[in-house]
Motif scaffolding. Sequence first.
Motif, PDB file in Angstrom:
ATOM      1  N   ILE A  69       0.924  -1.216  -0.070  1.00 50.24           N
ATOM      2  CA  ILE A  69       0.093  -0.143  -0.128  1.00 50.24           C
ATOM      3  C   ILE A  69       0.724   1.280   0.019  1.00 50.24           C
ATOM      4  N   GLN A  82      -4.647   1.755  -1.874  1.00 46.10           N
ATOM      5  CA  GLN A  82      -5.547   1.119  -1.067  1.00 46.10           C
ATOM      6  C   GLN A  82      -6.064   0.027  -1.734  1.00 46.10           C
ATOM      7  N   GLY A 108      -3.491  -2.795  -1.893  1.00 42.13           N
ATOM      8  CA  GLY A 108      -3.449  -3.502  -0.587  1.00 42.13           C
ATOM      9  C   GLY A 108      -4.792  -4.604  -0.448  1.00 42.13           C
TER      10      GLY A 108
END
Length: 435
Positions: free
Chosen positions: A162, A192, A195
């Motif tokens: 991330i 994000q 991730g």
Amino acid sequence: MNRSILKLAIPNIISNITVPLLGLVDMMLMGHLSSPAYIGAIALGGTIFSVMYSFFSFMRAGTTGFTAQSVGSHDESEISYSLFRSMSIAITASLLILCLQNPIARLSFLILDGSDEVKNLAITYFYIRIWAAPANMFLYCFNGWFIGLQNTKIPMTIAIIINGFNIIFSVLFVVIFKQDVAGVALGTVIAQYCGLTTALIFLFTKYKRYLIRIKLDILLDVSKLKRFFRVNGDLMIRSILLVLTIAFFTNQSAKFGDNLLSVNMIILQSFYIFSYFTDGFAYAGEAIVGKFTGANDDVNLRKAIKCLFKWGAFITIPFTILYILFPTPFVKIISDNAAIIEAVTPYYIYMALIPIITVAAFLWDGIYIGATASKAIRNTMIISSIATFLPLWYFLTPAFGNHGLWISFLGFMLARGLSMTFMAKKNILQSVNNQ
């Protein structure tokens, strides 16, 4: 015990290092632009998301505590349902945030202070970064669940991905495409979702056995839901008060002007850097204390707490020395603005005090979460924020200005550590003996 703690803590520390690194890169990207307003804009915009996410950050902490205790009691079904219950909240929270983004923005900028330039830039930042909310919600669930399973390497990998992608995309958008605050926000959104994709890959490859068929009678078991919402409700109050205190600190900083706002945000970066190192051991405390609590193992629980505080002392000393001897190089890394460098000098003392005053609060936080001592952690936060920080701010700031604001903030952190220390015997150790 030390090996067990380090096995959990080191991956957390590595992953946590990437978080302040990202903050430093964002500050550097904005700090080397033409106006201090860029730093203020991402500070105010970041404050909005910190406050908003504080309503839901309990999902990570609560999921860790419940999962770790299920690991300790060898209840594999509850390990699965700890994740399922958190994910159901994540779905609801994501829809709520996206549907209410306009009212959230209007209310936030009505409350927050700052110059017109800072606010206009922060609005741009907000409406781009808001689309990262669903990924953020689900990552709370997955990271808490993985830590509860005593696996901190996966959250480390997710955090590195991330923050690594965030830095790459932020630099690309800001430096190459000249997108200023919009570039930083867009980099956050893309990172994000990278991730979240990584978390799903780990779930379906390493922990596929926990993807059992959901039974509504278990998912909606009244007694388990009551405990789930009671603990998470207390943790939500704790998180909201914590972030509101920092948001209030940021808002009051803005009233002193753009330069002092930038100064306070730079010093606050030193607070975050130390907190992320210490939180490596706090997260280890969540996992290991939760496991020993679930196993009703009082002997190893006491040993774990002692070891955690020894490690806390071990990392406090070098940070204190670093902040005392090298404050100016730290500031210059973030900003080369001559006015900011001159303005920050009188506040170096607070940077030096941060490690000593805050370490106990960070460590106890992890221990209380692992033991799911949610009522106590809620009450200590009320004592620290409402009964300590606000009175100190009210009486000290009019007389001492920004110095009074910093004394109030450090008083808040000191009260957190002391109150949790006094309440630990009853809420951590006796709760295990009474199971």
